[in-house]
Design a protein around this motif. Structure first.
Motif, PDB file in Angstrom:
ATOM      1  N   THR A   5       0.834  -1.206   0.000  1.00 18.21           N
ATOM      2  CA  THR A   5       0.000   0.000   0.000  1.00 18.21           C
ATOM      3  C   THR A   5       0.865   1.250   0.000  1.00 18.21           C
ATOM      4  O   THR A   5       0.586   2.205  -0.736  1.00 18.21           O
ATOM      5  CB  THR A   5      -0.940   0.007   1.227  1.00 18.21           C
ATOM      6  OG1 THR A   5      -1.693  -1.203   1.227  1.00 18.21           O
ATOM      7  CG2 THR A   5      -1.876   1.183   1.195  1.00 18.21           C
ATOM      8  N   LYS A   6       1.935   1.252   0.790  1.00 16.71           N
ATOM      9  CA  LYS A   6       2.860   2.398   0.799  1.00 16.71           C
ATOM     10  C   LYS A   6       3.501   2.583  -0.567  1.00 16.71           C
ATOM     11  O   LYS A   6       3.614   3.704  -1.066  1.00 16.71           O
ATOM     12  CB  LYS A   6       3.948   2.195   1.858  1.00 16.71           C
ATOM     13  CG  LYS A   6       3.460   2.292   3.266  1.00 16.71           C
ATOM     14  CD  LYS A   6       4.599   2.014   4.226  1.00 16.71           C
ATOM     15  CE  LYS A   6       4.098   1.906   5.646  1.00 16.71           C
ATOM     16  NZ  LYS A   6       5.160   1.508   6.580  1.00 16.71           N
ATOM     17  N   PHE A   7       3.919   1.463  -1.164  1.00 18.38           N
ATOM     18  CA  PHE A   7       4.556   1.501  -2.481  1.00 18.38           C
ATOM     19  C   PHE A   7       3.581   2.040  -3.529  1.00 18.38           C
ATOM     20  O   PHE A   7       3.910   2.933  -4.311  1.00 18.38           O
ATOM     21  CB  PHE A   7       5.032   0.090  -2.848  1.00 18.38           C
ATOM     22  CG  PHE A   7       5.683  -0.018  -4.194  1.00 18.38           C
ATOM     23  CD1 PHE A   7       6.929   0.531  -4.423  1.00 18.38           C
ATOM     24  CD2 PHE A   7       5.052  -0.680  -5.234  1.00 18.38           C
ATOM     25  CE1 PHE A   7       7.543   0.434  -5.659  1.00 18.38           C
ATOM     26  CE2 PHE A   7       5.639  -0.786  -6.474  1.00 18.38           C
ATOM     27  CZ  PHE A   7       6.894  -0.225  -6.686  1.00 18.38           C
ATOM     28  N   ARG A   8       2.357   1.510  -3.530  1.00 14.28           N
ATOM     29  CA  ARG A   8       1.333   1.953  -4.473  1.00 14.28           C
ATOM     30  C   ARG A   8       1.029   3.437  -4.304  1.00 14.28           C
ATOM     31  O   ARG A   8       0.950   4.182  -5.270  1.00 14.28           O
ATOM     32  CB  ARG A   8       0.065   1.135  -4.280  1.00 14.28           C
ATOM     33  CG  ARG A   8      -1.034   1.492  -5.278  1.00 14.28           C
ATOM     34  CD  ARG A   8      -2.402   1.088  -4.823  1.00 14.28           C
ATOM     35  NE  ARG A   8      -2.722   1.830  -3.622  1.00 14.28           N
ATOM     36  CZ  ARG A   8      -3.562   1.407  -2.689  1.00 14.28           C
ATOM     37  NH1 ARG A   8      -4.147   0.240  -2.799  1.00 14.28           N
ATOM     38  NH2 ARG A   8      -3.818   2.133  -1.619  1.00 14.28           N
ATOM     39  N   VAL A  15       3.034   9.978  -9.957  1.00 15.77           N
ATOM     40  CA  VAL A  15       2.331  10.151 -11.229  1.00 15.77           C
ATOM     41  C   VAL A  15       1.473  11.409 -11.188  1.00 15.77           C
ATOM     42  O   VAL A  15       1.405  12.161 -12.159  1.00 15.77           O
ATOM     43  CB  VAL A  15       1.475   8.901 -11.566  1.00 15.77           C
ATOM     44  CG1 VAL A  15       0.546   9.167 -12.725  1.00 15.77           C
ATOM     45  CG2 VAL A  15       2.381   7.714 -11.849  1.00 15.77           C
ATOM     46  N   GLU A  16       0.821  11.647 -10.066  1.00 11.85           N
ATOM     47  CA  GLU A  16      -0.025  12.826  -9.924  1.00 11.85           C
ATOM     48  C   GLU A  16       0.775  14.122 -10.058  1.00 11.85           C
ATOM     49  O   GLU A  16       0.299  15.108 -10.607  1.00 11.85           O
ATOM     50  CB  GLU A  16      -0.705  12.792  -8.549  1.00 11.85           C
ATOM     51  CG  GLU A  16      -2.154  13.142  -8.588  1.00 11.85           C
ATOM     52  CD  GLU A  16      -2.792  12.919  -7.238  1.00 11.85           C
ATOM     53  OE1 GLU A  16      -2.717  13.831  -6.406  1.00 11.85           O
ATOM     54  OE2 GLU A  16      -3.355  11.828  -7.037  1.00 11.85           O
TER      55      GLU A  16
END
Length: 95
Positions: A5-8, A15-16
Motif C-alpha cells: 500500500t505504501k509503495f502503491r 504520477v499525480e
C-alpha cells in the motif's frame, strides 16, 4: 499500512505530480509514429488476413463480420491513429 500500500501510494503520488515537458511529448509522439504504428500495422495485417481466411468457413453474419467488418474496422482505427499522429507531428514536433 502494508508495504504494498505504501509503495502503491508513492507511485500514485509521483504520477499525480509528474509534469511532462514539451520535448518529452514530442519524443513520445515521434516514437509512436515511427516505432509503434508500424508494429500495429503489421499486427492488423496479420489479424485481418487470419480473419478473412477464417471467414471462408463461416456463414451468414459471421462470414460478413470476419471477412469485412472486423478487418476494415481495424484498418480504419489504425488509419485514424496514423492521421492524428501525422497532424500532431506536423504542428508540434521539431526536427
Amino acid at each position: 499500512m502494508s508495504d504494498w500500500t505504501k509503495f502503491r501510494d508513492a507511485i500514485e503520488a509521483d504520477v499525480e505530480n509528474m509534469k511532462l515537458g514539451e520535448e518529452a511529448k514530442q519524443e513520445l509522439t515521434k516514437n509512436l509514429a515511427l516505432n509503434v504504428m508500424p508494429a500495429v500495422d503489421a499486427w492488423i495485417g496479420k489479424l485481418s488476413a487470419g480473419l478473412i481466411e477464417e471467414s471462408k468457413e463461416e456463414t451468414g453474419w459471421c462470414k460478413i463480420r470476419d471477412a469485412v467488418v472486423l478487418p476494415y474496422a481495424l484498418r480504419a482505427i489504425a488509419y485514424v491513429g496514423k492521421q492524428a499522429l501525422a497532424k500532431t507531428m506536423e504542428k508540434t514536433v521539431t526536427a
